[in-house]
Design an enzyme around this catalytic site. Structure first.
Site, mmCIF file in Angstrom:
data_model
loop_
_atom_site.group_PDB
_atom_site.id
_atom_site.type_symbol
_atom_site.label_atom_id
_atom_site.label_comp_id
_atom_site.label_asym_id
_atom_site.label_seq_id
_atom_site.Cartn_x
_atom_site.Cartn_y
_atom_site.Cartn_z
ATOM 1 N N ASP A 68 17.218 -18.078 16.693
ATOM 2 C CA ASP A 68 16.774 -17.415 17.920
ATOM 3 C C ASP A 68 17.152 -18.307 19.095
ATOM 4 O OD1 ASP A 68 14.742 -14.889 18.323
ATOM 5 O OD2 ASP A 68 14.744 -16.254 20.039
ATOM 6 N N LYS A 87 9.828 -20.349 20.389
ATOM 7 C CA LYS A 87 9.582 -19.427 19.283
ATOM 8 C C LYS A 87 10.027 -20.056 17.965
ATOM 9 C CE LYS A 87 10.678 -14.765 19.397
ATOM 10 N NZ LYS A 87 11.643 -13.651 19.250
ATOM 11 N N GLU A 118 6.976 -0.491 13.365
ATOM 12 C CA GLU A 118 6.099 -1.597 13.746
ATOM 13 C C GLU A 118 4.716 -1.360 13.140
ATOM 14 O OE1 GLU A 118 6.050 -2.532 17.880
ATOM 15 O OE2 GLU A 118 8.217 -2.358 18.012
ATOM 16 N N ASN A 122 16.091 8.816 13.967
ATOM 17 C CA ASN A 122 15.101 8.604 15.027
ATOM 18 C C ASN A 122 14.990 9.811 15.955
ATOM 19 O OD1 ASN A 122 14.143 6.200 14.136
ATOM 20 N ND2 ASN A 122 15.136 4.928 15.676
ATOM 21 N N PHE A 180 4.252 12.438 10.102
ATOM 22 C CA PHE A 180 4.753 12.591 11.472
ATOM 23 C C PHE A 180 4.398 13.939 12.082
ATOM 24 C CE2 PHE A 180 7.652 10.050 14.168
ATOM 25 C CZ PHE A 180 7.330 8.818 13.640
ATOM 26 N N LEU A 181 3.180 14.375 11.840
ATOM 27 C CA LEU A 181 2.747 15.665 12.385
ATOM 28 C C LEU A 181 1.491 15.523 13.251
ATOM 29 C CD1 LEU A 181 3.178 18.276 9.468
ATOM 30 C CD2 LEU A 181 4.601 17.972 11.478
ATOM 31 N N CYS A 206 11.756 2.175 19.998
ATOM 32 C CA CYS A 206 12.936 2.820 19.393
ATOM 33 C C CYS A 206 13.145 4.279 19.796
ATOM 34 C CB CYS A 206 12.838 2.750 17.874
ATOM 35 S SG CYS A 206 13.051 1.085 17.263
HETATM 36 C C1 UDX Z 1 10.265 4.165 14.726
HETATM 37 C C2 UDX Z 1 10.774 4.773 13.404
HETATM 38 O O1 UDX Z 1 9.680 5.426 12.732
HETATM 39 C C3 UDX Z 1 11.393 3.713 12.518
HETATM 40 O O2 UDX Z 1 11.939 4.299 11.345
HETATM 41 C C4 UDX Z 1 12.506 3.015 13.309
HETATM 42 O O3 UDX Z 1 13.078 1.979 12.542
HETATM 43 C C5 UDX Z 1 11.954 2.442 14.612
HETATM 44 O O4 UDX Z 1 11.334 3.494 15.355
HETATM 45 P P1 UDX Z 1 8.162 2.714 15.513
HETATM 46 O O5 UDX Z 1 8.816 2.625 16.848
HETATM 47 O O6 UDX Z 1 7.554 1.491 14.923
HETATM 48 O O7 UDX Z 1 9.209 3.249 14.401
HETATM 49 O O8 UDX Z 1 7.021 3.801 15.646
HETATM 50 P P2 UDX Z 1 6.592 5.121 14.877
HETATM 51 O O9 UDX Z 1 5.562 4.832 13.875
HETATM 52 O O10 UDX Z 1 7.765 5.896 14.418
HETATM 53 O O11 UDX Z 1 5.889 5.900 16.096
HETATM 54 C C6 UDX Z 1 6.641 6.265 17.250
HETATM 55 C C7 UDX Z 1 5.777 7.002 18.243
HETATM 56 O O12 UDX Z 1 5.404 8.275 17.728
HETATM 57 C C8 UDX Z 1 4.474 6.280 18.591
HETATM 58 O O13 UDX Z 1 4.214 6.421 19.970
HETATM 59 C C9 UDX Z 1 3.447 7.013 17.754
HETATM 60 O O14 UDX Z 1 2.138 6.956 18.267
HETATM 61 C C10 UDX Z 1 3.996 8.434 17.791
HETATM 62 N N1 UDX Z 1 3.563 9.262 16.653
HETATM 63 C C11 UDX Z 1 3.946 8.971 15.386
HETATM 64 C C12 UDX Z 1 2.772 10.384 16.900
HETATM 65 O O15 UDX Z 1 2.434 10.698 18.060
HETATM 66 N N2 UDX Z 1 2.408 11.169 15.845
HETATM 67 C C13 UDX Z 1 2.774 10.897 14.556
HETATM 68 O O16 UDX Z 1 2.419 11.682 13.652
HETATM 69 C C14 UDX Z 1 3.570 9.768 14.317
#
Ligand code: UDX
Length: 437
Positions: A33, A38, A153, A206, A247-248, A258
């Site tokens: 890094d 860090k 994350e 994504n 994811f619903l 991301c």
């Molecule tokens: C995301 C992708 O899931 C992951 O595969 C990629 O590598 C990086 O981007 P992350 O950014 O950690 O991961 O967050 P994620 O858990 O996907 O949530 C993204 C956003 O969607 C958040 O704001 C979360 O609160 C929202 N979310 C997620 C919802 O509102 N409802 C859901 O059912 C799931």
């Protein structure tokens, strides 16, 4: 299994998780890094990010001598067989991915890479970046492979060690196979393809997730209009295996480091290629609409005007289980509330104090009771499970008006109602049907 000597350039979320997990699989890993402090902290086993399981893996890797941290890419690559690029690719001008960190590393290491090693791009990069990286390196003996990460994350270690799939793309088959072999112990389905397809997988995944969430948020709004309950609706559609239950969950809009960045980046390359991806643009517009809709709900709950109203925010991070505020919908909603004159105070278990970049109008406290004190409304913006366990009876005594806007449908409305709160969720029927079978 072959044990490989691996260099990981960039020790942020992706790099650190990748390095620690690869070390746990038996490989010898050097993580680099640019941030000296860090590196010093990591070398002492101190993990600067909130990521379950990561401190243990780092400690184990350090103790076993399989994991090392160094300052600068040059110090890491000397005898590496595989070099992972895990540097940030933030949103640049006009929404395009900013590749300057990838370019800087390529310039730094091109002459230092051992003959025949493989460079792996893990960062989310536009289609064609593997080819461009190969060009920048100018090393015909070094193959460039695309191996996108799909880590979420808050569950990055779990996602790394139990992946749905591994995607490896390279125009040289043997280099792709060498990278795929690093993960052999995980036993995950592996897609071996060309570099451009692997790069496309990451954006396609994504952006699909972003679209799915915007769809759910739109359905939630429709549920409100028609007196349906979004929880029953999503359960009903989720049993269809083609859709799935994951994811619903409706929310205040999707965010994080991301989904927004990748959606903008894909739209940007579409525009450059004269391709009108209106479906994806609509997902982004729906997300903006959702954030404004949350503000309207709060305004409505306090009687039509936010000016001078004390609003208590529960949750500031973009989702629970992380301390990450990047592109957090909670902060966007906060800024919109502040713009209408609301007086904001916020509490988040992962964020003890205000940090640069937050709206100046938001006071951050480490005490949820202070958030309630004198509040005209409380707003749940992040789905931290501990919010369910707050002493709602005590909060009820402190607020000015007993109303909660629960943008994550997190709280047990019955518990809150018993102490006098009105709970306004997203896409929920006002009262649940009582019929049980
Ligand atoms: C995301 C992708 O899931 C992951 O595969 C990629 O590598 C990086 O981007 P992350 O950014 O950690 O991961 O967050 P994620 O858990 O996907 O949530 C993204 C956003 O969607 C958040 O704001 C979360 O609160 C929202 N979310 C997620 C919802 O509102 N409802 C859901 O059912 C799931």
């Amino acid at each position: 299994m072959f044990v490989r000597r691996i260099a990981v350039i960039g020790s942020g979320y992706v790099g650190l998780t990748t390095g620690a997990c690869l070390a746990s699989l038996g490989h010898r890993v050097v993580c680099a890094d640019v941030d000296e402090r860090k590196v010093a902290r990591l070398s002492g086993g101190e993990v600067p990010i909130l990521e379950p399981g990561l401190p243990d893996l780092v400690a184990q890797g350090l103790a076993a001598g399989r994991l090392k941290f160094v300052v600068g890419a040059a110090a890491a690559v000397a005898d590496a067989e595989v070099v992972f690029l895990c540097v940030p690719t933030p949103m640049g001008a006009g929404g395009a991915a900013d590749l300057s960190a990838v370019e800087a590393v390529a310039a730094e290491v091109h002459a230092l890479l051992p003959a025949g090693c493989v460079v792996v791009n893990k960062s989310t990069v536009p289609v064609g970046t593997a080819a461009r990286t190969a060009q920048l390196l100018g090393r015909p003996d070094v193959a460039v492979v695309s191996n996108p990460e799909f880590l979420r994350e808050g569950s990055a270690v779990e996602d790394f060690l139990n992946p749905d799939r591994i995607v490896v793309g390279c125009d040289a088959q043997d280099a792709a196979e060498r990278v795929a072999a690093l993960y052999a112990r995980l036993g995950a389905p592996t897609v071996l393809t060309d570099a451009a397809s692997a790069e496309m997988v990451k954006y396609a995944a994504n952006c699909f997730l972003a679209m799915k969430l915007s769809y759910v948020n739109a359905i939630a709004e429709l549920c409100e209009r028609f007196g349906a309950d979004v929880l029953d609706v999503t359960e009903g559609i989720g049993y269809d295996r083609r859709i799935g239950q994951a994811f619903l969950q409706p929310g205040p809009g999707w965010g994080g480091s991301c989904l927004p960045k990748d959606t903008h980046a894909l739209l940007q390359v579409c525009a450059a290629a004269d391709f009108d991806f209106s479906l994806l643009q609509a997902s982004l517009d729906t997300n903006t609409h959702q954030q404004h809709r949350m503000v309207a709900k709060v305004r409505d709950a306090v009687g039509g005007s936010l000016a001078g109203q004390r609003i208590g925010l529960l949750g500031l991070t973009f989702k629970a289980g992380t301390d990450d505020l990047r592109d957090s919908p909670a902060l966007t909603v906060a800024a919109l509330l502040a713009a209408e004159g609301a007086d904001l105070i916020g509490y988040d278990p992962g964020v003890p104090a205000a940090v640069p970049g937050m709206t100046d109008d938001l006071q951050v406290t480490d005490d949820p009771l202070k958030v309630a004190s004198g509040a005209a409304a409380l707003v749940v913006l992040t789905e931290w499970p501990e919010f369910r366990l707050l002493d709602w009876g005590q909060l009820a005594e402190l607020v000015q008006r007993r109303v909660v806007i629960d943008t994550r449908n997190l709280l047990d409305a019955d518990v809150l109602r018993r102490v006098g709160f009105e709970v306004r969720g997203i896409g929920r029927r006002a009262t649940r049907a009582l019929t049980t079978f």
